[in-house]
Scaffold this motif. Structure first.
Motif, PDB file in Angstrom:
ATOM      1  N   VAL A 237      48.106  46.707  51.032  1.00 52.77           N
ATOM      2  CA  VAL A 237      49.656  46.136  50.959  1.00 52.77           C
ATOM      3  C   VAL A 237      49.824  44.542  50.769  1.00 52.77           C
ATOM      4  CG1 VAL A 237      51.297  45.660  52.998  1.00 52.77           C
ATOM      5  CG2 VAL A 237      49.822  47.746  53.136  1.00 52.77           C
ATOM      6  N   LEU A 238      48.607  43.785  50.857  1.00 49.33           N
ATOM      7  CA  LEU A 238      48.656  42.450  50.341  1.00 49.33           C
ATOM      8  C   LEU A 238      48.736  42.324  48.859  1.00 49.33           C
ATOM      9  CD1 LEU A 238      45.902  40.903  52.485  1.00 49.33           C
ATOM     10  CD2 LEU A 238      48.290  40.480  52.981  1.00 49.33           C
ATOM     11  N   PRO A 239      49.645  41.545  48.334  1.00 52.02           N
ATOM     12  CA  PRO A 239      49.978  41.163  47.206  1.00 52.02           C
ATOM     13  C   PRO A 239      48.711  40.233  46.574  1.00 52.02           C
ATOM     14  CG  PRO A 239      51.207  39.682  48.311  1.00 52.02           C
ATOM     15  CD  PRO A 239      50.357  40.449  49.301  1.00 52.02           C
ATOM     16  N   LEU A 240      47.828  40.886  46.143  1.00 49.29           N
ATOM     17  CA  LEU A 240      46.566  40.386  45.669  1.00 49.29           C
ATOM     18  C   LEU A 240      46.306  40.388  44.100  1.00 49.29           C
ATOM     19  CD1 LEU A 240      44.206  41.721  48.594  1.00 49.29           C
ATOM     20  CD2 LEU A 240      45.229  39.431  48.244  1.00 49.29           C
ATOM     21  N   ASP A 241      47.159  40.977  43.602  1.00 45.70           N
ATOM     22  CA  ASP A 241      47.187  41.012  41.863  1.00 45.70           C
ATOM     23  C   ASP A 241      48.462  41.076  41.487  1.00 45.70           C
ATOM     24  OD1 ASP A 241      47.980  43.686  42.352  1.00 45.70           O
ATOM     25  OD2 ASP A 241      45.930  44.558  42.086  1.00 45.70           O
ATOM     26  N   GLU A 242      48.783  41.050  40.096  1.00 48.85           N
ATOM     27  CA  GLU A 242      49.938  40.734  39.362  1.00 48.85           C
ATOM     28  C   GLU A 242      51.028  42.112  39.785  1.00 48.85           C
ATOM     29  OE1 GLU A 242      53.040  38.766  38.429  1.00 48.85           O
ATOM     30  OE2 GLU A 242      51.353  37.858  38.587  1.00 48.85           O
ATOM     31  N   GLU A 243      50.171  43.113  39.940  1.00 46.69           N
ATOM     32  CA  GLU A 243      51.019  44.479  40.019  1.00 46.69           C
ATOM     33  C   GLU A 243      51.550  44.323  41.487  1.00 46.69           C
ATOM     34  OE1 GLU A 243      50.462  49.372  40.372  1.00 46.69           O
ATOM     35  OE2 GLU A 243      48.692  48.081  40.047  1.00 46.69           O
ATOM     36  N   ARG A 244      50.897  44.063  42.600  1.00 47.88           N
ATOM     37  CA  ARG A 244      51.382  44.184  43.854  1.00 47.88           C
ATOM     38  C   ARG A 244      52.327  42.831  43.983  1.00 47.88           C
ATOM     39  NH1 ARG A 244      46.029  45.189  46.749  1.00 47.88           N
ATOM     40  NH2 ARG A 244      44.979  44.370  44.946  1.00 47.88           N
ATOM     41  N   VAL A 245      52.187  41.776  43.281  1.00 46.13           N
ATOM     42  CA  VAL A 245      53.163  40.647  43.370  1.00 46.13           C
ATOM     43  C   VAL A 245      54.389  41.222  42.636  1.00 46.13           C
ATOM     44  CG1 VAL A 245      53.937  38.622  42.635  1.00 46.13           C
ATOM     45  CG2 VAL A 245      51.575  38.860  43.301  1.00 46.13           C
ATOM     46  N   SER A 246      54.479  41.855  41.720  1.00 47.24           N
ATOM     47  CA  SER A 246      55.511  42.518  41.194  1.00 47.24           C
ATOM     48  C   SER A 246      56.393  43.300  42.042  1.00 47.24           C
ATOM     49  CB  SER A 246      55.286  43.494  39.845  1.00 47.24           C
ATOM     50  OG  SER A 246      55.095  42.143  38.756  1.00 47.24           O
ATOM     51  N   GLU A 247      55.572  44.261  42.619  1.00 47.17           N
ATOM     52  CA  GLU A 247      56.117  45.129  43.772  1.00 47.17           C
ATOM     53  C   GLU A 247      56.666  44.511  44.813  1.00 47.17           C
ATOM     54  OE1 GLU A 247      52.860  48.814  43.294  1.00 47.17           O
ATOM     55  OE2 GLU A 247      52.726  47.461  44.930  1.00 47.17           O
ATOM     56  N   ALA A 248      56.308  43.471  45.114  1.00 41.61           N
ATOM     57  CA  ALA A 248      56.855  42.525  46.150  1.00 41.61           C
ATOM     58  C   ALA A 248      58.307  41.886  45.805  1.00 41.61           C
ATOM     59  CB  ALA A 248      56.017  41.229  46.564  1.00 41.61           C
TER      60      ALA A 248
ATOM     61  N   LEU B 277      54.092  41.452  55.601  1.00 42.55           N
ATOM     62  CA  LEU B 277      55.482  41.383  55.081  1.00 42.55           C
ATOM     63  C   LEU B 277      55.747  39.846  54.529  1.00 42.55           C
ATOM     64  CD1 LEU B 277      57.505  43.785  57.087  1.00 42.55           C
ATOM     65  CD2 LEU B 277      56.297  44.158  55.139  1.00 42.55           C
ATOM     66  N   GLY B 278      55.481  38.812  55.469  1.00 44.51           N
ATOM     67  CA  GLY B 278      55.271  37.589  54.975  1.00 44.51           C
ATOM     68  C   GLY B 278      54.452  37.025  53.866  1.00 44.51           C
ATOM     69  N   ALA B 279      53.391  37.497  53.534  1.00 45.02           N
ATOM     70  CA  ALA B 279      52.517  37.518  52.535  1.00 45.02           C
ATOM     71  C   ALA B 279      53.350  38.065  51.275  1.00 45.02           C
ATOM     72  CB  ALA B 279      51.273  38.236  52.804  1.00 45.02           C
ATOM     73  N   GLN B 280      53.928  38.994  51.244  1.00 42.49           N
ATOM     74  CA  GLN B 280      55.076  39.705  50.146  1.00 42.49           C
ATOM     75  C   GLN B 280      55.677  38.309  49.764  1.00 42.49           C
ATOM     76  OE1 GLN B 280      54.751  42.788  48.821  1.00 42.49           O
ATOM     77  NE2 GLN B 280      52.983  42.808  50.553  1.00 42.49           N
ATOM     78  N   ILE B 281      56.274  37.483  50.627  1.00 42.88           N
ATOM     79  CA  ILE B 281      57.441  36.499  50.299  1.00 42.88           C
ATOM     80  C   ILE B 281      56.562  35.349  49.672  1.00 42.88           C
ATOM     81  CG2 ILE B 281      59.004  34.927  51.335  1.00 42.88           C
ATOM     82  CD1 ILE B 281      59.870  37.177  53.490  1.00 42.88           C
ATOM     83  N   ALA B 282      55.635  35.201  50.326  1.00 43.23           N
ATOM     84  CA  ALA B 282      54.834  33.999  49.872  1.00 43.23           C
ATOM     85  C   ALA B 282      54.390  34.171  48.477  1.00 43.23           C
ATOM     86  CB  ALA B 282      53.547  33.680  50.807  1.00 43.23           C
ATOM     87  N   ALA B 283      53.763  35.236  48.212  1.00 44.62           N
ATOM     88  CA  ALA B 283      53.021  35.429  46.682  1.00 44.62           C
ATOM     89  C   ALA B 283      54.501  35.672  46.019  1.00 44.62           C
ATOM     90  CB  ALA B 283      52.464  36.779  46.899  1.00 44.62           C
ATOM     91  N   ALA B 284      55.572  36.218  46.229  1.00 45.97           N
ATOM     92  CA  ALA B 284      56.580  36.305  45.287  1.00 45.97           C
ATOM     93  C   ALA B 284      57.405  34.710  45.195  1.00 45.97           C
ATOM     94  CB  ALA B 284      57.729  37.161  45.919  1.00 45.97           C
ATOM     95  N   LEU B 285      57.115  34.064  46.206  1.00 45.24           N
ATOM     96  CA  LEU B 285      57.792  32.596  45.671  1.00 45.24           C
ATOM     97  C   LEU B 285      56.496  31.579  45.164  1.00 45.24           C
ATOM     98  CD1 LEU B 285      59.605  32.183  48.911  1.00 45.24           C
ATOM     99  CD2 LEU B 285      60.615  32.536  46.676  1.00 45.24           C
ATOM    100  N   ALA B 286      55.132  32.002  45.197  1.00 41.27           N
ATOM    101  CA  ALA B 286      54.523  31.173  44.836  1.00 41.27           C
ATOM    102  C   ALA B 286      54.551  30.420  43.151  1.00 41.27           C
ATOM    103  CB  ALA B 286      53.018  31.776  44.809  1.00 41.27           C
ATOM    104  N   ALA B 287      54.623  29.415  42.962  1.00 42.94           N
ATOM    105  CA  ALA B 287      54.601  28.730  41.469  1.00 42.94           C
ATOM    106  C   ALA B 287      53.347  29.573  40.728  1.00 42.94           C
ATOM    107  CB  ALA B 287      54.590  27.540  41.546  1.00 42.94           C
ATOM    108  N   GLU B 288      53.832  29.798  39.155  1.00 44.86           N
ATOM    109  CA  GLU B 288      52.768  29.947  38.220  1.00 44.86           C
ATOM    110  C   GLU B 288      51.454  28.922  38.244  1.00 44.86           C
ATOM    111  OE1 GLU B 288      51.424  32.847  35.544  1.00 44.86           O
ATOM    112  OE2 GLU B 288      53.650  32.935  36.309  1.00 44.86           O
ATOM    113  N   GLY B 289      50.146  29.717  38.566  1.00 49.32           N
ATOM    114  CA  GLY B 289      49.134  28.665  38.486  1.00 49.32           C
ATOM    115  C   GLY B 289      48.909  28.145  39.892  1.00 49.32           C
TER     116      GLY B 289
END
Length: 196
Positions: free
Chosen positions: A92-103, A165-177
């Motif tokens: 569930v955790l957004p640990l890669d680009e695919e899961r960040v895209s899902e978020a 679920l909070g991790a989804q938001i944090a990863a989606a909002l994380a700046a590039e790099g």
């Protein structure tokens, strides 16, 4: 002879195009025209599959949830207790680009669900399924002696779901790099607390 169209495959192509557009431009810029262009279709070709952007977003959310559940089933097969719970959470955790895209698909769906009872019900049903799985893994872990926390398993499951679920938001909002959010370490720290 007319070309035979695989409608399920076309829907998935449109979901993939939707993911790419939302990841690149955001939900507000993900117009039906942009999605059609990204998928390589004429704008009108979307209407038979998704009459509105809203129906496409709902399908995309369901697709993300089902894909995640497929991954969860694969990684938890043959596991129980803490091992199954950890494997569940890592999917569930957004640990890669695919899961960040899902978020980035899920978050706009949540926003729409605030004022749409149908979407809210879809989300609620999804979370009830996950909560039940987490509670089941916790019960197995208690039986094995791996969880001794005094809190009720449903409370722990709710806490863990909120973290995921909070991790989804944090990863989606994380700046590039941006440096690693250390989500795996946070998960392990939480699981370690359950044994105390």
């Amino acid at each position: 002879m007319p070309k035979i169209v695989d409608h399920d495959e076309r829907r998935l192509e449109l979901v993939g195009a939707t993911w790419r557009i939302i990841a690149r431009l955001g939900i507000e810029s993900a117009t039906m025209r942009e999605i059609a262009t990204e998928a390589g279709f004429a704008n009108g070709a979307l209407k038979p599959y998704f009459p509105t952007k809203d129906t496409l977003l709902t399908f995309a959310f369901s697709h993300v949830f089902n894909r995640t559940n497929d991954r969860i089933a694969e990684v938890t097969a043959g596991k129980s207790g803490i091992a199954a719970l950890r494997a569940f959470c890592l999917e569930v955790l957004p640990l890669d680009e695919e899961r960040v895209s899902e978020a980035r698909i899920v978050i706009p769906f949540w926003q729409k669900a605030i004022n749409d009872p149908e979407k809210a019900a879809i989300h609620q049903e999804s979370m009830e399924q996950w909560q039940a799985a987490i509670v089941r893994h916790l019960a197995e872990a208690r039986k094995n002696g791996d969880v001794s926390a005094s809190a009720d398993d449903r409370v722990i499951a709710g806490h863990l779901l909120n973290m995921l679920l909070g991790a989804q938001i944090a990863a989606a909002l994380a700046a590039e790099g941006q440096p690693d959010l250390r989500l795996t370490d946070q998960l392990q720290s939480f699981l370690d607390l359950l044994a105390k």
